[in-house]
Write an enzyme that holds these catalytic residues in place. Structure first.
Site, PDB file in Angstrom:
ATOM      1  N   ASN A  29     -15.278  -2.321  66.648  1.00  0.00           N
ATOM      2  CA  ASN A  29     -15.844  -1.022  67.010  1.00  0.00           C
ATOM      3  C   ASN A  29     -16.523  -0.368  65.808  1.00  0.00           C
ATOM      4  O   ASN A  29     -16.077  -0.530  64.679  1.00  0.00           O
ATOM      5  CB  ASN A  29     -14.742  -0.102  67.542  1.00  0.00           C
ATOM      6  N   HIS A  69     -18.432  -4.914  62.542  1.00  0.00           N
ATOM      7  CA  HIS A  69     -19.790  -4.548  62.961  1.00  0.00           C
ATOM      8  C   HIS A  69     -20.292  -3.272  62.313  1.00  0.00           C
ATOM      9  O   HIS A  69     -21.277  -2.698  62.758  1.00  0.00           O
ATOM     10  CB  HIS A  69     -19.850  -4.449  64.493  1.00  0.00           C
ATOM     11  N   CYS A  73     -29.434   2.393  53.154  1.00  0.00           N
ATOM     12  CA  CYS A  73     -30.871   2.247  52.909  1.00  0.00           C
ATOM     13  C   CYS A  73     -31.304   0.841  53.305  1.00  0.00           C
ATOM     14  O   CYS A  73     -30.686  -0.144  52.923  1.00  0.00           O
ATOM     15  CB  CYS A  73     -31.199   2.512  51.443  1.00  0.00           C
ATOM     16  N   CYS A 108     -32.767  -0.651  49.551  1.00  0.00           N
ATOM     17  CA  CYS A 108     -31.906  -0.889  48.380  1.00  0.00           C
ATOM     18  C   CYS A 108     -30.438  -1.063  48.775  1.00  0.00           C
ATOM     19  O   CYS A 108     -29.597  -1.336  47.912  1.00  0.00           O
ATOM     20  CB  CYS A 108     -32.054   0.235  47.363  1.00  0.00           C
ATOM     21  N   CYS A 156     -34.324   7.477  51.782  1.00  0.00           N
ATOM     22  CA  CYS A 156     -33.352   7.181  50.725  1.00  0.00           C
ATOM     23  C   CYS A 156     -33.619   8.054  49.496  1.00  0.00           C
ATOM     24  O   CYS A 156     -34.731   8.049  48.967  1.00  0.00           O
ATOM     25  CB  CYS A 156     -33.451   5.703  50.347  1.00  0.00           C
ATOM     26  N   CYS A 201     -34.572   5.369  46.516  1.00  0.00           N
ATOM     27  CA  CYS A 201     -35.783   4.524  46.437  1.00  0.00           C
ATOM     28  C   CYS A 201     -36.837   4.891  47.483  1.00  0.00           C
ATOM     29  O   CYS A 201     -37.864   4.208  47.578  1.00  0.00           O
ATOM     30  CB  CYS A 201     -35.398   3.049  46.583  1.00  0.00           C
ATOM     31  N   GLY A 234      -8.102  -5.110  73.757  1.00  0.00           N
ATOM     32  CA  GLY A 234      -9.306  -4.508  74.349  1.00  0.00           C
ATOM     33  C   GLY A 234     -10.602  -5.175  73.948  1.00  0.00           C
ATOM     34  O   GLY A 234     -11.618  -4.514  73.776  1.00  0.00           O
ATOM     35  N   SER A 273     -13.262  -8.466  74.831  1.00  0.00           N
ATOM     36  CA  SER A 273     -13.597  -9.443  75.874  1.00  0.00           C
ATOM     37  C   SER A 273     -13.488 -10.874  75.375  1.00  0.00           C
ATOM     38  O   SER A 273     -13.535 -11.815  76.163  1.00  0.00           O
ATOM     39  CB  SER A 273     -15.024  -9.182  76.367  1.00  0.00           C
TER      40      SER A 273
HETATM   41 ZN   LIG Z   1     -32.887   2.971  48.876  1.00  0.00          ZN
END
Ligand SMILES: [Zn+2]
Length: 261
Positions: free
Chosen positions: A107, A124, A132, A135, A153, A156, A193, A195
């Site tokens: 989750n 995940h 970013c 970077c 960002c 950068c 929970g 699958s």
């Molecule tokens: Zn960046």
């Protein structure tokens, strides 16, 4: 919980050996009990899009604003939900088994952390973390400007994206490797929970069982691992997990009193 499931759970006899190293894998089912719709169950405005068309690097490259609007809508839904008894039971289990407990989740909603879990593996990613796209630095919301999407960002000037794994992207290899190491070493593995069709997460309980773990599955529907599990319950996690936590507490209490006597 239906009574046959309850009877089956009450017949479960966990031993001190079972709880030496406990690994728990959670999926969308535990959050569904908190009222968070599954990935595909989106309604209203967003029903015109397929999640597969929004949660991809290509979609973000083409239209980062729409992708962000969708993620902000999902964040809003999640923020309104609360962790449930299943999440809290895992916090308690972690405290009881300090150092011998691993939580792995598919989750991205952060409900485990809001319940009080820490040091978990988020296979995940997490929808509330920003990263970013150039970077790879991670940022909290406070330092970003969401008035214009995508946020930029501060370091950068690259486009900021949600720190989640999109379709077609690889999971963080070291996170996955660590999760598999824990699964191989597990004496008890709880699959909650999920699958059990999305890999590599679906392989974790199988690897655990192959290496000798006692495998318990809790899911409202049958899954590919149901048949091979030592115990497979068609029941809500919010009912089963508090009970398993209490069983662990009883084992630890009786082991401690035996040592004293
Ligand atoms: Zn960046």
């Amino acid at each position: 919980m239906s009574s046959p499931e309850l009877t089956e759970l009450e017949r479960l006899r966990l031993t001190p050996g079972h709880i030496e190293r406990v690994v728990v894998l959670t999926g969308a089912g535990i959050s569904a009990e908190s009222g968070i719709p599954t990935f595909r169950a989106v309604d209203g405005y967003w029903s015109r899009y397929r999640p597969e068309d929004l949660a991809t690097p290509e979609a973000f490259a083409q239209n980062p604003q729409v992708v962000w609007e969708w993620y902000l809508a999902r964040r809003h839904t999640i923020a309104q939900a609360d962790p449930n008894a299943g999440h809290y039971a895992l916090v308690e289990m972690d405290k009881l088994l300090s150092g011998q407990f691993t939580l792995i989740t598919q989750n991205v909603d952060g409900l485990h952390q809001r319940a009080g879990s820490h040091d978990l593996f988020e296979l995940h990613g997490n929808i509330f973390i920003n990263r970013c796209s150039l970077c790879s630095r991670r940022f909290s919301d406070e330092v970003l400007n969401f008035q214009e999407l995508p946020p930029v960002c501060p370091s950068c000037r690259g486009a900021i994206r949600p720190d989640v794994v999109w379709f077609g992207e690889n999971l963080n290899i070291s996170t996955v490797e660590d999760a598999f190491t824990r699964a191989r070493e597990a004496t008890l593995f709880l699959s909650i929970g999920t699958s059990s069709v999305v890999h590599p997460a679906a392989t974790l309980p199988i690897v655990a069982a192959e290496n000798g773990a006692f495998l318990i599955e809790v899911n409202p529907e049958l899954t590919p691992i149901s048949e091979g599990a030592d115990l497979s319950l068609r029941a809500p996690a919010s009912r089963v997990l508090p009970r398993i936590t209490e069983m662990i507490r009883t084992i630890l209490t009786s082991t401690a009193s035996k040592k004293l006597s």
